[in-house]
Design a protein around this motif. Structure first.
Motif, PDB file in Angstrom:
ATOM      1  N   ASN A  82      -0.660   6.145  10.422  1.00 26.05           N
ATOM      2  CA  ASN A  82      -0.548   4.682  10.130  1.00 26.05           C
ATOM      3  C   ASN A  82      -1.824   4.223   9.334  1.00 26.05           C
ATOM      4  OD1 ASN A  82       2.031   4.331  11.030  1.00 26.05           O
ATOM      5  ND2 ASN A  82       1.412   3.855  12.942  1.00 26.05           N
ATOM      6  N   ASN A  83      -1.876   3.628   8.419  1.00 23.06           N
ATOM      7  CA  ASN A  83      -3.213   2.963   7.550  1.00 23.06           C
ATOM      8  C   ASN A  83      -3.361   1.894   8.460  1.00 23.06           C
ATOM      9  OD1 ASN A  83      -4.861   2.022   5.685  1.00 23.06           O
ATOM     10  ND2 ASN A  83      -3.651   2.880   4.027  1.00 23.06           N
ATOM     11  N   TRP A 120      -6.257   0.089   7.907  1.00 21.24           N
ATOM     12  CA  TRP A 120      -6.915  -0.721   6.886  1.00 21.24           C
ATOM     13  C   TRP A 120      -6.216  -1.609   5.736  1.00 21.24           C
ATOM     14  CZ3 TRP A 120     -10.706  -1.240   9.986  1.00 21.24           C
ATOM     15  CH2 TRP A 120     -11.149  -0.210  10.764  1.00 21.24           C
ATOM     16  N   GLN A 121      -5.190  -1.193   5.618  1.00 15.28           N
ATOM     17  CA  GLN A 121      -4.122  -2.077   4.568  1.00 15.28           C
ATOM     18  C   GLN A 121      -2.744  -2.212   5.012  1.00 15.28           C
ATOM     19  OE1 GLN A 121      -4.775   1.065   1.581  1.00 15.28           O
ATOM     20  NE2 GLN A 121      -5.773  -0.224   0.258  1.00 15.28           N
ATOM     21  N   THR A 122      -2.145  -3.161   4.741  1.00 13.88           N
ATOM     22  CA  THR A 122      -0.874  -3.529   4.967  1.00 13.88           C
ATOM     23  C   THR A 122       0.045  -2.619   4.156  1.00 13.88           C
ATOM     24  OG1 THR A 122      -0.678  -5.541   3.625  1.00 13.88           O
ATOM     25  CG2 THR A 122      -1.676  -5.832   5.884  1.00 13.88           C
ATOM     26  N   ASP A 123       1.469  -2.713   4.711  1.00 14.63           N
ATOM     27  CA  ASP A 123       2.461  -2.219   3.677  1.00 14.63           C
ATOM     28  C   ASP A 123       2.641  -2.916   2.415  1.00 14.63           C
ATOM     29  OD1 ASP A 123       2.908  -0.749   6.119  1.00 14.63           O
ATOM     30  OD2 ASP A 123       4.886  -1.536   6.521  1.00 14.63           O
ATOM     31  N   GLN A 124       2.581  -4.265   2.294  1.00 14.98           N
ATOM     32  CA  GLN A 124       2.484  -4.954   1.055  1.00 14.98           C
ATOM     33  C   GLN A 124       1.300  -4.516   0.271  1.00 14.98           C
ATOM     34  OE1 GLN A 124       4.741  -6.628  -0.143  1.00 14.98           O
ATOM     35  NE2 GLN A 124       5.976  -6.554   1.656  1.00 14.98           N
ATOM     36  N   GLU A 125      -0.073  -4.045   0.656  1.00 17.54           N
ATOM     37  CA  GLU A 125      -1.256  -3.615  -0.289  1.00 17.54           C
ATOM     38  C   GLU A 125      -0.859  -2.226  -0.715  1.00 17.54           C
ATOM     39  OE1 GLU A 125      -4.875  -5.863   1.578  1.00 17.54           O
ATOM     40  OE2 GLU A 125      -4.042  -4.440   2.928  1.00 17.54           O
ATOM     41  N   THR A 126      -0.199  -1.615   0.014  1.00 18.24           N
ATOM     42  CA  THR A 126       0.185  -0.141  -0.478  1.00 18.24           C
ATOM     43  C   THR A 126       1.696   0.263  -0.708  1.00 18.24           C
ATOM     44  OG1 THR A 126       0.759   0.345   1.831  1.00 18.24           O
ATOM     45  CG2 THR A 126      -1.351   0.609   1.388  1.00 18.24           C
ATOM     46  N   ARG A 127       2.238  -0.893  -1.321  1.00 17.24           N
ATOM     47  CA  ARG A 127       3.699  -0.661  -1.665  1.00 17.24           C
ATOM     48  C   ARG A 127       3.894   0.375  -2.779  1.00 17.24           C
ATOM     49  NH1 ARG A 127       2.971  -6.245  -2.854  1.00 17.24           N
ATOM     50  NH2 ARG A 127       2.731  -6.591  -5.093  1.00 17.24           N
ATOM     51  N   ASN A 128       2.692   0.382  -3.680  1.00 12.70           N
ATOM     52  CA  ASN A 128       2.847   1.577  -4.652  1.00 12.70           C
ATOM     53  C   ASN A 128       2.618   3.007  -4.179  1.00 12.70           C
ATOM     54  OD1 ASN A 128       0.187   1.331  -4.123  1.00 12.70           O
ATOM     55  ND2 ASN A 128      -0.335   1.942  -6.060  1.00 12.70           N
ATOM     56  N   HIS A 129       2.319   3.118  -2.918  1.00 16.32           N
ATOM     57  CA  HIS A 129       2.247   4.413  -2.441  1.00 16.32           C
ATOM     58  C   HIS A 129       3.796   5.133  -2.179  1.00 16.32           C
ATOM     59  CE1 HIS A 129      -2.023   3.502  -0.596  1.00 16.32           C
ATOM     60  NE2 HIS A 129      -2.000   3.313  -1.996  1.00 16.32           N
ATOM     61  N   PRO A 134       4.589   3.674   1.901  1.00 17.56           N
ATOM     62  CA  PRO A 134       3.697   2.643   2.261  1.00 17.56           C
ATOM     63  C   PRO A 134       3.442   2.207   3.757  1.00 17.56           C
ATOM     64  CG  PRO A 134       5.681   1.962   1.015  1.00 17.56           C
ATOM     65  CD  PRO A 134       6.011   3.336   1.372  1.00 17.56           C
ATOM     66  N   GLY A 135       2.022   2.128   3.896  1.00 15.96           N
ATOM     67  CA  GLY A 135       1.691   1.884   5.350  1.00 15.96           C
ATOM     68  C   GLY A 135       1.192   3.330   5.951  1.00 15.96           C
ATOM     69  N   THR A 136       1.364   4.361   5.382  1.00 15.55           N
ATOM     70  CA  THR A 136       0.841   5.838   5.959  1.00 15.55           C
ATOM     71  C   THR A 136       0.302   6.347   4.975  1.00 15.55           C
ATOM     72  OG1 THR A 136       2.965   6.784   5.411  1.00 15.55           O
ATOM     73  CG2 THR A 136       3.205   5.561   7.536  1.00 15.55           C
ATOM     74  N   ALA A 196      -9.736   5.748   0.879  1.00 13.23           N
ATOM     75  CA  ALA A 196     -10.212   5.424  -0.601  1.00 13.23           C
ATOM     76  C   ALA A 196      -9.808   6.265  -1.542  1.00 13.23           C
ATOM     77  CB  ALA A 196     -11.762   5.117  -0.602  1.00 13.23           C
ATOM     78  N   GLU A 197      -9.850   7.739  -1.269  1.00 13.10           N
ATOM     79  CA  GLU A 197      -9.481   8.625  -1.964  1.00 13.10           C
ATOM     80  C   GLU A 197      -7.832   8.862  -2.282  1.00 13.10           C
ATOM     81  OE1 GLU A 197      -9.730  13.418  -2.475  1.00 13.10           O
ATOM     82  OE2 GLU A 197     -11.325  12.654  -1.157  1.00 13.10           O
TER      83      GLU A 197
END
Length: 192
Positions: free
Chosen positions: A79-80, A82-91, A94-96, A115-116
């Motif tokens: 689980n990520n 430092w970032q929410t699922d919304q912040e990582t929705r382009n991953h 998301p969230g992991t 960051a990488e």
């Protein structure tokens, strides 16, 4: 207290439905007076929540690669923090982020800084899958060498060259670099 067995975005077999699904949400069930959840259920998008005993992970052979010493390399998702699922929705997930585990106790292996991962998640996902399957790829390469060796010189030149390259690569993989404390002079180590 209950602990989550499966992770978000993990593919599971739902036995009672007879279908594959992906864990969409982990649902902890809390009780008054307890510091941790008393039960954990999983929402897989099939209309109700399922308990861990109703789900099965993907087959071990699909997710894991055995090394020569019998160790299993696995691709897990962390689980990520430092970032929410919304912040990582382009991953892709998301969230992991991916973690390759090379130790039976789930703590040795390969991880990537957040960051990488954030800079190019698709590239990191590919690298994680490649690393997790490296033992399987090495096994396939060794099979190519064996086929060429057993061909008694009848293998095509291109395949023979591939087998030679595989042997060179394997020698490089098995080579142990000399350390500074191996008893030799540092100048000798640098010269090598």
């Amino acid at each position: 207290m209950a602990k989550a067995i499966y992770q978000r975005n993990q593919k599971v077999w739902v036995e009672s439905v007879g279908a594959w699904a992906v864990i969409e949400k982990i649902v902890p069930i809390w009780a008054k007076g307890f510091d941790e959840p008393v039960k954990v259920t999983y929402d897989v998008g099939l209309g109700r929540e399922f308990s861990a005993h109703e789900l099965k992970p993907e087959q071990e052979s699909d997710r894991e690669a055995l090394t020569e010493d019998g160790a299993r390399w696995r691709l897990l998702r962390a689980n990520n923090k430092w970032q929410t699922d919304q912040e990582t929705r382009n991953h892709p997930f998301p969230g992991t982020y991916p973690v390759v585990v090379t130790d039976p106790n789930d703590w040795g292996g390969w991880r990537v800084p957040g960051a990488e991962y954030d800079r190019d998640p698709h590239k990191i996902e590919f690298q994680a899958r490649l690393i997790a399957n490296a033992p399987r790829l090495l096994s396939l390469a060794r099979q190519v060498v064996k086929i060429v060796d057993e061909s008694n010189g009848d293998a095509p030149n291109e395949l023979t060259q591939v087998a030679d390259d595989i042997l060179k690569l394997e020698r490089y993989l098995l080579e142990i670099p000399a350390g500074a404390d191996s008893g030799g002079d540092q100048a000798e180590v640098d010269a090598a």
